[in-house]
Design an enzyme around this catalytic site. Structure first.
Site, PDB file in Angstrom:
ATOM      1  N   HIS A  28       9.598 -25.992   0.788  1.00 45.80           N
ATOM      2  CA  HIS A  28       9.044 -27.202   0.074  1.00 45.80           C
ATOM      3  C   HIS A  28       7.672 -26.493  -0.817  1.00 45.80           C
ATOM      4  CE1 HIS A  28      11.040 -30.124   2.694  1.00 45.80           C
ATOM      5  NE2 HIS A  28      10.983 -29.215   3.477  1.00 45.80           N
ATOM      6  N   GLU A  54       0.884  -1.157  -0.007  1.00 44.78           N
ATOM      7  CA  GLU A  54       0.008  -0.059  -0.093  1.00 44.78           C
ATOM      8  C   GLU A  54       0.924   1.298   0.048  1.00 44.78           C
ATOM      9  OE1 GLU A  54      -2.927   0.028   2.939  1.00 44.78           O
ATOM     10  OE2 GLU A  54      -4.330  -1.209   1.930  1.00 44.78           O
ATOM     11  N   LYS A  59     -13.931  -0.382  -3.677  1.00 46.64           N
ATOM     12  CA  LYS A  59     -14.861   0.109  -2.733  1.00 46.64           C
ATOM     13  C   LYS A  59     -15.978   1.079  -3.284  1.00 46.64           C
ATOM     14  CE  LYS A  59     -11.814   1.083   1.316  1.00 46.64           C
ATOM     15  NZ  LYS A  59     -11.248   2.211   2.024  1.00 46.64           N
TER      16      LYS A  59
END
Ligand code: PA5
Length: 490
Positions: free
Chosen positions: A349, A305, A457
């Site tokens: 892994h 951000e 939003k």
């Protein structure tokens, strides 16, 4: 007290070659840019107005006065004594720091075993998603009369948190009786937002309802753990002072001008060179510690951000020295490293295959814990593992991973933590925060806003029919509908 250290040997060309590593010449060529970034950042920090208005007040969080901290500590103890469960509602910066602290600073399996909790309540995090399954399960299993709710939203307007809060409030109201409001604390903007207004209304009727805590101006969500997260620390019995002292110690180290004395500046400068000049666009953050995985998740938000920006920054300075930052429409930069969190050894892994043989477009930042809280010796003597301690294997695995990266010419660095204590964790947080702010300076972007988060939003608000939505937003959504061809869904 011991401090964290930063080992950046493997970021250099002498280890990973000049095509993928930083040379001393490249670093010295950056010295003017580094000086400029330092001068600018420290001038903002010194100027009370600029520090708050530009969103850098987080640098001062470790200097919060004793009275404020004691008040929070007392409140936390009171809640802890009275309730069996606490639900924290919040998302983004109003969640990730708390979760990071929960996993790093509390005993493992805290919720599962009462001995691990040492008398403190169980902790649950909700409102950080819209997934009905988890919230429904929580409400089905917890007793509202024994549950306290802390709702955290700086703006008070975030959909995920707001929706969860409405649901949980209704559940409390039904299950805890008419004084249910006394089981709620709202951490939100002191003046604005619907949550603040709602809390004020409730408080007028009953002062013990919807109590709230000071939220400091100029502290953005992702930089706010040492503000909004303090009540959580107090409830679970972490010594807040130690966390703040750690941040303060790191503040001192990270205010120095020379990069060889300032770990945050060095981290930012090396990452910046590798990003701009060697195509290292992916930032893997990989603690070799189970308990620091959520801190890596916290850093993902901080980096993404803060630095993932479309526009460069335009700075305006008025005659009295007040600064304003704007997006520079003439400078589309689409910049920022893409953070990925992983954990050693589990992800050796999984993601490690790609780290070693995939595109050489990454840097890996390890966090190494020198001393774990506990240790276990492996029984037996029939193979090489017998008699070894798990911590020894963990350290060896981290060294082996660094070596494997180096011989494949993959730059990497290590933040070394003596121990995961509140003091060291406070240092770690501040180190990453300062490094991110400095990287923002080097990129010349505003590291303290997040305009890109608004578009989803706005789309949701438009579809939900929220009143007062900007006409331009509505127009843009109407004229760019999501196009779906049936044949492309099989
Ligand atoms: O860093 C930020 O400011 C954001 O990630 C916010 O923390 C997040 O969007 C939640 O916002 P709020 O606390 O206003 O609900």
């Amino acid at each position: 007290m011991q401090g964290i250290n930063f080992d950046f040997n493997n970021m250099f060309s002498f280890n990973v070659g000049p095509r993928h590593g930083v040379t001393y010449l490249e670093l010295s060529r950056m010295s003017a840019a580094i000086d400029k970034a330092h001068r600018h950042l420290s001038s903002i920090i010194k100027n009370d107005h600029n520090r708050v208005s530009l969103g850098l007040e987080w640098v001062n969080l470790s200097f919060q006065d004793r009275k404020t901290v004691n008040k929070i500590q007392l409140l936390g103890r009171e809640i802890s004594r009275k309730f069996k469960n606490i639900i924290f509602l919040g998302i983004g910066g109003s969640f990730l720091g708390l979760k990071a602290a929960q996993d790093a600073l509390l005993a493992p399996y805290y919720n599962e075993f009462s001995a691990q909790r040492e008398g403190h309540p169980k902790i649950y995090f909700e409102g950080n998603n819209l997934d009905p399954d988890t919230l429904a399960a929580l409400m089905r299993n917890l007793d509202p009369a024994k549950t306290f709710v802390v709702v955290i939203s700086k703006s008070g307007e975030t959909t995920e948190t707001k929706a969860a809060f409405k649901i949980v409030e209704e559940w409390l109201k039904k299950g805890a009786g008419k004084n249910y409001g006394r089981q709620i604390i709202a951490i939100t903007d002191p003046q604005s937002g619907s949550l603040r207004r709602y809390a004020q209304e409730k408080q007028k009727k009953d002062v013990l309802s919807f109590r709230s805590l000071p939220l400091l101006k100029g502290v953005g969500g992702r930089f706010s753990e040492l503000n909004i997260g303090l009540l959580h620390l107090a409830i679970v019995g972490v010594n807040i002072r130690e966390v703040l002292d750690g941040a303060k110690a790191m503040y001192k180290r990270c205010s120095r001008p020379g990069i060889f004395k300032n770990p945050a500046y060095m981290y930012a400068a090396l990452q910046n060179i590798l990003y701009r000049k060697k195509g290292k666009t992916i930032a893997i953050i990989m603690p070799f510690s189970e308990t620091l995985k959520s801190t890596a998740d916290w850093y993902v938000q901080l980096l993404a951000e803060s630095l993932g920006k479309k526009y460069g920054r335009r700075i305006r300075v008025s005659s009295d020295g007040r600064e304003t930052w704007e997006q520079d429409p003439g400078r589309i930069v689409n910049t920022g490293r893409t953070p990925v969190s992983a954990r050693g050894t589990n992800d050796l892994h999984s993601i490690q295959q790609n780290n070693i043989e995939g595109r050489n477009d990454k840097t890996v930042t390890f966090i190494k814990v020198q001393n774990f809280q506990a240790d276990i010796k492996i029984p037996g003597d029939d193979d090489v593992l017998g008699g070894r301690k798990l911590s020894e294997l963990m350290h060896l695995a981290q060294e082996a991973t660094a070596w494997a990266l180096v011989i494949s010419s993959r730059p990497n660095c290590t933040v070394i933590m003596p121990q995961v204590t509140p003091f060291c964790w406070g240092q770690l947080l501040f180190f990453f925060e300062m490094a991110t702010a400095f990287e923002g300076e080097l990129l010349n972007v505003n590291a303290f806003d997040q305009p890109g988060v608004e578009s989803y939003k706005n789309y949701m608000y438009y579809k939900l029919g929220k009143p007062g939505l900007n006409a331009g937003i509505a127009h843009s959504i109407k004229s760019h509908p999501l196009r779906k061809k049936k044949k492309l869904i099989i």
